[in-house]
Write a protein that holds these residues in place. Structure first.
Motif, PDB file in Angstrom:
ATOM      1  N   ALA A   1      31.819  43.520  32.421  1.00 46.29           N
ATOM      2  CA  ALA A   1      31.661  43.837  33.747  1.00 46.29           C
ATOM      3  C   ALA A   1      31.879  45.207  34.011  1.00 46.29           C
ATOM      4  CB  ALA A   1      32.608  43.033  34.732  1.00 46.29           C
ATOM      5  N   LEU A   2      33.024  45.608  33.427  1.00 45.63           N
ATOM      6  CA  LEU A   2      33.243  47.080  33.626  1.00 45.63           C
ATOM      7  C   LEU A   2      32.064  48.122  32.964  1.00 45.63           C
ATOM      8  CD1 LEU A   2      37.160  47.149  33.489  1.00 45.63           C
ATOM      9  CD2 LEU A   2      35.969  47.698  35.537  1.00 45.63           C
TER      10      LEU A   2
ATOM     11  N   VAL B   1      45.033  31.169  48.097  1.00 38.95           N
ATOM     12  CA  VAL B   1      45.766  32.490  48.221  1.00 38.95           C
ATOM     13  C   VAL B   1      45.176  33.703  47.355  1.00 38.95           C
ATOM     14  CG1 VAL B   1      47.822  33.986  48.470  1.00 38.95           C
ATOM     15  CG2 VAL B   1      47.581  31.611  49.306  1.00 38.95           C
ATOM     16  N   ALA B   2      45.185  33.413  45.871  1.00 41.73           N
ATOM     17  CA  ALA B   2      44.550  34.203  44.868  1.00 41.73           C
ATOM     18  C   ALA B   2      43.123  34.677  45.233  1.00 41.73           C
ATOM     19  CB  ALA B   2      44.736  33.478  43.594  1.00 41.73           C
ATOM     20  N   ALA B   3      42.331  33.658  45.347  1.00 43.24           N
ATOM     21  CA  ALA B   3      40.691  33.886  45.752  1.00 43.24           C
ATOM     22  C   ALA B   3      40.880  34.794  47.000  1.00 43.24           C
ATOM     23  CB  ALA B   3      39.991  32.801  46.014  1.00 43.24           C
ATOM     24  N   THR B   4      41.491  34.822  47.951  1.00 47.01           N
ATOM     25  CA  THR B   4      41.422  35.474  49.143  1.00 47.01           C
ATOM     26  C   THR B   4      42.010  36.996  48.912  1.00 47.01           C
ATOM     27  OG1 THR B   4      41.881  33.375  50.704  1.00 47.01           O
ATOM     28  CG2 THR B   4      42.488  35.601  51.614  1.00 47.01           C
ATOM     29  N   ILE B   5      42.927  37.319  48.212  1.00 47.06           N
ATOM     30  CA  ILE B   5      43.422  38.243  47.996  1.00 47.06           C
ATOM     31  C   ILE B   5      42.591  39.162  47.069  1.00 47.06           C
ATOM     32  CG2 ILE B   5      45.181  39.675  46.662  1.00 47.06           C
ATOM     33  CD1 ILE B   5      47.097  37.411  47.846  1.00 47.06           C
ATOM     34  N   LEU B   6      42.260  38.747  45.957  1.00 45.43           N
ATOM     35  CA  LEU B   6      41.042  39.058  45.029  1.00 45.43           C
ATOM     36  C   LEU B   6      39.709  39.543  45.657  1.00 45.43           C
ATOM     37  CD1 LEU B   6      41.625  37.127  41.840  1.00 45.43           C
ATOM     38  CD2 LEU B   6      42.092  39.587  42.314  1.00 45.43           C
ATOM     39  N   GLY B   7      39.346  38.480  46.794  1.00 43.45           N
ATOM     40  CA  GLY B   7      38.170  38.933  47.448  1.00 43.45           C
ATOM     41  C   GLY B   7      38.283  40.091  48.307  1.00 43.45           C
TER      42      GLY B   7
ATOM     43  N   GLU C   1      33.326  34.075  40.932  1.00 40.08           N
ATOM     44  CA  GLU C   1      32.248  32.928  41.091  1.00 40.08           C
ATOM     45  C   GLU C   1      32.408  32.053  39.660  1.00 40.08           C
ATOM     46  OE1 GLU C   1      28.743  34.720  42.097  1.00 40.08           O
ATOM     47  OE2 GLU C   1      29.489  35.809  43.667  1.00 40.08           O
ATOM     48  N   ASP C   2      32.377  32.992  38.388  1.00 40.74           N
ATOM     49  CA  ASP C   2      32.572  32.382  37.158  1.00 40.74           C
ATOM     50  C   ASP C   2      33.785  31.816  37.027  1.00 40.74           C
ATOM     51  OD1 ASP C   2      29.881  33.168  37.254  1.00 40.74           O
ATOM     52  OD2 ASP C   2      30.082  34.905  35.824  1.00 40.74           O
ATOM     53  N   GLY C   3      34.651  32.313  37.422  1.00 44.51           N
ATOM     54  CA  GLY C   3      36.414  31.683  37.454  1.00 44.51           C
ATOM     55  C   GLY C   3      37.048  32.362  35.955  1.00 44.51           C
ATOM     56  N   VAL C   4      36.273  33.315  35.513  1.00 44.47           N
ATOM     57  CA  VAL C   4      36.733  33.899  34.003  1.00 44.47           C
ATOM     58  C   VAL C   4      37.741  35.338  34.330  1.00 44.47           C
ATOM     59  CG1 VAL C   4      36.099  34.853  32.014  1.00 44.47           C
ATOM     60  CG2 VAL C   4      34.551  33.226  32.957  1.00 44.47           C
ATOM     61  N   PHE C   5      38.798  34.955  33.591  1.00 42.01           N
ATOM     62  CA  PHE C   5      39.846  36.262  33.761  1.00 42.01           C
ATOM     63  C   PHE C   5      40.234  36.702  32.236  1.00 42.01           C
ATOM     64  CE2 PHE C   5      42.406  37.498  37.644  1.00 42.01           C
ATOM     65  CZ  PHE C   5      42.399  38.871  37.215  1.00 42.01           C
ATOM     66  N   ALA C   6      39.334  36.548  31.421  1.00 38.93           N
ATOM     67  CA  ALA C   6      39.416  37.038  30.124  1.00 38.93           C
ATOM     68  C   ALA C   6      39.012  38.628  29.994  1.00 38.93           C
ATOM     69  CB  ALA C   6      38.626  36.090  29.006  1.00 38.93           C
ATOM     70  N   GLU C   7      39.658  39.230  29.164  1.00 36.96           N
ATOM     71  CA  GLU C   7      39.553  40.521  28.948  1.00 36.96           C
ATOM     72  C   GLU C   7      38.405  40.982  28.462  1.00 36.96           C
ATOM     73  OE1 GLU C   7      42.387  42.541  26.181  1.00 36.96           O
ATOM     74  OE2 GLU C   7      41.097  44.381  26.118  1.00 36.96           O
ATOM     75  N   SER C   8      37.685  40.332  27.516  1.00 39.01           N
ATOM     76  CA  SER C   8      36.237  40.537  27.159  1.00 39.01           C
ATOM     77  C   SER C   8      35.281  40.392  28.177  1.00 39.01           C
ATOM     78  CB  SER C   8      35.950  39.543  26.016  1.00 39.01           C
ATOM     79  OG  SER C   8      35.916  38.128  26.196  1.00 39.01           O
TER      80      SER C   8
ATOM     81  N   PRO D   1      30.928  44.442  42.469  1.00 47.14           N
ATOM     82  CA  PRO D   1      30.256  42.860  42.648  1.00 47.14           C
ATOM     83  C   PRO D   1      30.110  42.175  41.132  1.00 47.14           C
ATOM     84  CG  PRO D   1      28.799  44.672  43.562  1.00 47.14           C
ATOM     85  CD  PRO D   1      29.931  45.357  43.081  1.00 47.14           C
ATOM     86  N   ARG D   2      30.043  43.011  40.200  1.00 48.86           N
ATOM     87  CA  ARG D   2      30.386  42.361  38.718  1.00 48.86           C
ATOM     88  C   ARG D   2      31.600  41.788  38.584  1.00 48.86           C
ATOM     89  NH1 ARG D   2      27.065  47.261  36.937  1.00 48.86           N
ATOM     90  NH2 ARG D   2      29.224  48.098  35.984  1.00 48.86           N
ATOM     91  N   LEU D   3      32.586  42.608  38.926  1.00 43.55           N
ATOM     92  CA  LEU D   3      33.835  41.954  38.685  1.00 43.55           C
ATOM     93  C   LEU D   3      34.109  40.731  39.562  1.00 43.55           C
ATOM     94  CD1 LEU D   3      35.977  45.100  38.306  1.00 43.55           C
ATOM     95  CD2 LEU D   3      35.794  43.502  36.755  1.00 43.55           C
ATOM     96  N   ARG D   4      33.443  40.884  40.597  1.00 46.24           N
ATOM     97  CA  ARG D   4      33.592  39.795  41.595  1.00 46.24           C
ATOM     98  C   ARG D   4      33.237  38.393  41.046  1.00 46.24           C
ATOM     99  NH1 ARG D   4      34.190  38.949  47.250  1.00 46.24           N
ATOM    100  NH2 ARG D   4      33.984  41.081  47.566  1.00 46.24           N
ATOM    101  N   LYS D   5      31.932  38.689  40.483  1.00 49.96           N
ATOM    102  CA  LYS D   5      31.052  37.463  40.085  1.00 49.96           C
ATOM    103  C   LYS D   5      32.008  36.898  38.984  1.00 49.96           C
ATOM    104  CE  LYS D   5      26.827  35.992  38.044  1.00 49.96           C
ATOM    105  NZ  LYS D   5      27.513  35.096  36.994  1.00 49.96           N
ATOM    106  N   VAL D   6      32.309  37.686  37.953  1.00 52.55           N
ATOM    107  CA  VAL D   6      33.192  37.282  36.772  1.00 52.55           C
ATOM    108  C   VAL D   6      34.320  36.572  37.075  1.00 52.55           C
ATOM    109  CG1 VAL D   6      34.372  38.008  34.644  1.00 52.55           C
ATOM    110  CG2 VAL D   6      31.977  39.133  35.162  1.00 52.55           C
ATOM    111  N   VAL D   7      35.118  37.161  37.929  1.00 51.10           N
ATOM    112  CA  VAL D   7      36.467  36.418  38.339  1.00 51.10           C
ATOM    113  C   VAL D   7      36.218  35.411  39.292  1.00 51.10           C
ATOM    114  CG1 VAL D   7      38.747  37.076  39.366  1.00 51.10           C
ATOM    115  CG2 VAL D   7      37.538  38.530  37.742  1.00 51.10           C
TER     116      VAL D   7
END
Length: 60
Positions: free
Chosen positions: A54-55, A11-17, A42-49, A34-40
């Motif tokens: 990506a931003l 559900v989270a991946a669907t909403i974030l997508g 595809e890479d599965g990273v949700f760390a601030e750094s 697209p950079r944020l999508r890849k980080v979160v």
């Protein structure tokens, strides 16, 4: 013969997508989304750094 497994998204991946699709259409976010999508997603990273990189890819 068994059917191949269906790709299941959480559900989270669907909403974030959907969020990233909407964000990409907003003025000024076409390159960032697209950079944020890849980080979160595809890479599965949700760390601030990682999100910050990506931003702001030129700030380091």
């Amino acid at each position: 013969m068994a059917e191949p497994p269906a790709k299941v998204k959480s559900v989270a991946a669907t909403i974030l997508g959907e969020f990233f699709e909407t964000l990409e259409k907003e003025e000024g976010f076409g390159e960032i989304a697209p950079r944020l999508r890849k980080v979160v997603l595809e890479d599965g990273v949700f760390a601030e750094s990682s999100v910050r990189a990506a931003l702001f890819p030129d700030a380091s």
